[in-house]
Design a protein around this motif. Structure first.
Motif, PDB file in Angstrom:
ATOM      1  N   UNK A  21       0.831  -1.212   0.000  1.00  0.00           N
ATOM      2  CA  UNK A  21       0.000   0.000   0.000  1.00  0.00           C
ATOM      3  C   UNK A  21       0.860   1.254   0.000  1.00  0.00           C
ATOM      4  N   UNK A  22       1.924   1.242   0.770  1.00  0.00           N
ATOM      5  CA  UNK A  22       2.844   2.391   0.796  1.00  0.00           C
ATOM      6  C   UNK A  22       3.475   2.581  -0.583  1.00  0.00           C
ATOM      7  N   UNK A  23       3.944   1.482  -1.182  1.00  0.00           N
ATOM      8  CA  UNK A  23       4.578   1.591  -2.496  1.00  0.00           C
ATOM      9  C   UNK A  23       3.593   2.078  -3.552  1.00  0.00           C
ATOM     10  N   UNK A  24       2.359   1.622  -3.488  1.00  0.00           N
ATOM     11  CA  UNK A  24       1.337   2.091  -4.439  1.00  0.00           C
ATOM     12  C   UNK A  24       1.105   3.588  -4.246  1.00  0.00           C
ATOM     13  N   UNK A  25       1.039   4.038  -3.006  1.00  0.00           N
ATOM     14  CA  UNK A  25       0.841   5.464  -2.707  1.00  0.00           C
ATOM     15  C   UNK A  25       1.976   6.302  -3.302  1.00  0.00           C
ATOM     16  N   UNK A  26       3.192   5.763  -3.247  1.00  0.00           N
ATOM     17  CA  UNK A  26       4.358   6.469  -3.776  1.00  0.00           C
ATOM     18  C   UNK A  26       4.521   6.305  -5.283  1.00  0.00           C
ATOM     19  N   UNK A  27       3.542   5.683  -5.929  1.00  0.00           N
ATOM     20  CA  UNK A  27       3.517   5.639  -7.385  1.00  0.00           C
ATOM     21  C   UNK A  27       4.213   4.465  -8.024  1.00  0.00           C
ATOM     22  N   UNK A  28       4.553   3.438  -7.257  1.00  0.00           N
ATOM     23  CA  UNK A  28       5.198   2.267  -7.842  1.00  0.00           C
ATOM     24  C   UNK A  28       4.182   1.392  -8.558  1.00  0.00           C
ATOM     25  N   UNK A  29       4.600   0.820  -9.682  1.00  0.00           N
ATOM     26  CA  UNK A  29       3.774  -0.110 -10.450  1.00  0.00           C
ATOM     27  C   UNK A  29       3.951  -1.498  -9.835  1.00  0.00           C
ATOM     28  N   UNK A  30       3.025  -1.891  -8.983  1.00  0.00           N
ATOM     29  CA  UNK A  30       3.137  -3.140  -8.253  1.00  0.00           C
ATOM     30  C   UNK A  30       3.074  -4.369  -9.148  1.00  0.00           C
ATOM     31  N   UNK A  31       2.505  -4.214 -10.347  1.00  0.00           N
ATOM     32  CA  UNK A  31       2.434  -5.334 -11.291  1.00  0.00           C
ATOM     33  C   UNK A  31       3.828  -5.743 -11.757  1.00  0.00           C
ATOM     34  N   UNK A  32       4.795  -4.869 -11.627  1.00  0.00           N
ATOM     35  CA  UNK A  32       6.144  -5.150 -12.103  1.00  0.00           C
ATOM     36  C   UNK A  32       7.025  -5.774 -11.018  1.00  0.00           C
ATOM     37  N   UNK A  33       6.489  -5.971  -9.817  1.00  0.00           N
ATOM     38  CA  UNK A  33       7.264  -6.597  -8.755  1.00  0.00           C
ATOM     39  C   UNK A  33       7.277  -8.109  -8.939  1.00  0.00           C
ATOM     40  N   UNK A  34       8.456  -8.669  -8.875  1.00  0.00           N
ATOM     41  CA  UNK A  34       8.640 -10.117  -8.967  1.00  0.00           C
ATOM     42  C   UNK A  34       8.332 -10.713  -7.594  1.00  0.00           C
ATOM     43  N   UNK A  35       7.627 -11.841  -7.596  1.00  0.00           N
ATOM     44  CA  UNK A  35       7.261 -12.505  -6.363  1.00  0.00           C
ATOM     45  C   UNK A  35       7.709 -13.951  -6.408  1.00  0.00           C
ATOM     46  N   UNK A  36       7.928 -14.524  -5.248  1.00  0.00           N
ATOM     47  CA  UNK A  36       8.274 -15.956  -5.191  1.00  0.00           C
ATOM     48  C   UNK A  36       7.039 -16.780  -5.399  1.00  0.00           C
TER      49      UNK A  36
END
Length: 146
Positions: A131-146
């Motif tokens: 939620x913090x990263x989304x607020x700061x404008x990060x594209x969460x779809x581009x985060x790699x997950x395990x």
């Protein structure tokens, strides 16, 4: 018919669009670091649970004056107010939970970002970090997950 063949042949010659390296963060979004996130709170071992520019599963360790990310040691200095210099580049602590178990860090220019946890299983804290990263404008779809 000849004109149609010529048009089709020339359409294949069109220049490819330039390869643009889009930042992970929208530069128009507000961004800030967690003021009480001193380097000492990051001391010890971590595991990246989601990231871009830092792979999921990467081991991270912070010690006084040094960080080791994926086996690569680099100098780290505390610039105050949750802002670090890591290997000569700025990295901000966007969020760290009260018990220092989960943290979200990133480059304010949007080149890399990661969420790390001491156990590798952050539970609900992962949602808070995202939620913090989304607020700061990060594209969460581009985060790699395990």
């Amino acid at each position: 018919m000849r004109a149609l063949c010529l048009v089709l042949a020339l359409s294949g010659c069109a220049a490819a669009p330039p390869n643009i390296d889009l930042p992970l963060r929208n530069p128009t979004a507000p961004v800030g670091s967690q003021a009480d996130a001193a380097l000492g709170r990051l001391s010890g071992n971590w595991r990246v649970v989601q990231g871009a520019g830092v792979h999921s599963g990467t081991r991270v360790r912070f010690d006084a004056g040094q960080a080791v990310i994926g086996g690569r040691a680099m100098p780290v200095t505390d610039e105050g107010q949750g802002r670090l210099m890591l290997g000569g580049a700025p990295v901000w602590v966007y969020w760290i939970d009260a018990d220092n178990r989960t943290a979200a860090l990133g480059d304010p220019d949007g080149r890399r970002v990661w969420i790390m946890d001491r156990t590798g299983t952050p539970g609900e804290r992962l949602r808070a970090a995202r939620e913090i990263l989304a607020w700061y404008g990060y594209d969460l779809e581009r985060l790699e997950q395990e």
